[in-house]
Design an enzyme around this catalytic site. Structure first.
Site, mmCIF file in Angstrom:
data_model
loop_
_atom_site.group_PDB
_atom_site.id
_atom_site.type_symbol
_atom_site.label_atom_id
_atom_site.label_comp_id
_atom_site.label_asym_id
_atom_site.label_seq_id
_atom_site.Cartn_x
_atom_site.Cartn_y
_atom_site.Cartn_z
ATOM 1 N N GLY A 112 0.816 -1.210 0.000
ATOM 2 C CA GLY A 112 0.000 0.000 0.000
ATOM 3 C C GLY A 112 0.849 1.259 0.000
ATOM 4 O O GLY A 112 0.506 2.254 0.647
ATOM 5 N N ALA A 113 1.942 1.237 -0.755
ATOM 6 C CA ALA A 113 2.921 2.330 -0.701
ATOM 7 C C ALA A 113 2.653 3.429 -1.723
ATOM 8 O O ALA A 113 3.480 4.316 -1.891
ATOM 9 C CB ALA A 113 4.330 1.770 -0.896
ATOM 10 N N TYR A 138 -13.809 -3.718 10.578
ATOM 11 C CA TYR A 138 -12.471 -3.108 10.557
ATOM 12 C C TYR A 138 -11.763 -3.339 11.889
ATOM 13 O O TYR A 138 -10.587 -3.734 11.923
ATOM 14 C CB TYR A 138 -12.585 -1.614 10.276
ATOM 15 C CG TYR A 138 -11.278 -0.863 10.389
ATOM 16 C CD1 TYR A 138 -10.302 -0.986 9.404
ATOM 17 C CD2 TYR A 138 -11.016 -0.042 11.483
ATOM 18 C CE1 TYR A 138 -9.097 -0.302 9.506
ATOM 19 C CE2 TYR A 138 -9.821 0.650 11.598
ATOM 20 C CZ TYR A 138 -8.862 0.519 10.603
ATOM 21 O OH TYR A 138 -7.666 1.185 10.715
#
EC number: 1.1.1.300
Length: 318
Positions: free
Chosen positions: A48-49, A202
């Site tokens: 997720g960069a 979540y």
């Protein structure tokens, strides 16, 4: 007269908050990575960069000389970020590879390609995640939060673990959240098919991140690989894109929310700070060890979650 003063105060309040925002953010983000460690010759993977905390984490690691892999679902966006980091840091060893954590085929393809390409892996930052998605499933039929935030990173870590051991000393950082305090591991409803709430889903997945970190640390004792979970703080990012309510809340309290650069500090602290090996398995916030919920300290749940995760992913239960 009093009413006039109150009205004036209400009119001035947004302006005063705007002016005070930098000081407020500084006060709320006291934890800063102070390590001066440089990383020439080191290899790093950040999931997720291509945005937010992951982007800032990757940028700092590239600044220190590491060869950094941006593991992203959106390769086109990742390439733009890679060029930006290369230009900013002068480090051309910033590479983009496709990784969709909602598809185990993509995870296995990423790992296969990486292992063929690299002889070492020194730092793995499991940063990517989803938040408050409407009920949906991954390509493999897992509920999206538990599938991406937990199972996806569980599988990725498993596939890269031997390379991390061969490259020891090495580190694994799992980005969790303070929201884990509201989480529970309902083994009878892990996929949310019996009851589902996007916010709680979540929280459950963030609890799973901490339990995974603790069990992984237990299993890695003596291997030279250490692992840490982190709460980055409340950060301005794309994580809230699925919730109109959360986007509104983030806007309303934007003065108090960390920037992505501030949010990356605890991940960087756990990836870089020397002498942290003795604290493997611990949870960090603002660059310090912090308390976790009672369920997050439950070794029985952690071991069972490990076994269930292996079973769901078709991995051996060693």
């Amino acid at each position: 007269m009093v009413e006039l003063l109150l009205l004036l105060l209400l009119l001035l309040l947004p302006f005063l908050l705007y002016m005070a925002a930098p000081q407020i953010r500084k006060m709320l983000s006291s934890g800063m990575c102070t390590s001066t460690v440089q990383l020439p010759g080191k290899v790093v993977v950040v999931t997720g960069a291509n945005t937010g905390i992951g982007k800032e984490t990757a940028k700092e690691l590239a600044q220190r000389g590491a060869r950094v892999y941006l593991a992203c679902r959106d390769v086109e966006k990742g390439e733009l970020v890679a060029k930006e980091i290369q230009t900013t840091t002068g480090n051309q060893q910033v590479l983009v590879r496709k990784l969709d954590l909602s598809d185990t085929k993509s995870i296995r393809a990423f790992a296969k390609g990486f292992l063929a390409e690299e002889k070492h892996l020194h730092i793995l930052i499991n940063n990517a995640g989803v938040m408050m998605c409407p009920y949906s499933k991954t390509a493999d039929g897992f509920e999206m939060h538990i599938g991406v935030n937990h199972l996806g990173h569980f599988l990725l870590t498993h596939l890269l673990l031997e390379k991390l051991k061969e490259s020891a000393p090495s580190r694994i950082v799992n980005v969790s959240s303070l929201a884990h305090h509201l989480g529970r591991i309902h083994f009878h409803n892990l996929q949310g098919e019996k009851f589902y709430n996007a916010g709680l889903a979540y929280c459950h997945s963030k609890l799973a991140n901490i339990l995974f970190t603790q069990e992984l640390a237990r299993r890695l004792k003596g291997s030279g690989v250490t692992t840490y979970s982190v709460h980055p703080g409340t950060v301005q990012s794309e994580l809230v894109r699925h919730s109109s309510f959360m986007r509104w809340m983030w806007w309303l309290f934007s003065f108090f929310i960390k920037t992505p650069q501030q949010g990356a500090q605890t991940s960087l602290h756990c990836a870089l700070t020397e002498g942290l090996e003795i604290l493997s398995g611990n949870h960090f916030s603002d660059c310090h060890v912090t308390w976790v919920s009672a369920q997050a300290r439950n070794e029985t749940i952690a071991r069972r979650l490990w076994d269930v995760s292996c079973d769901l992913l078709g991995l051996p239960m060693d």
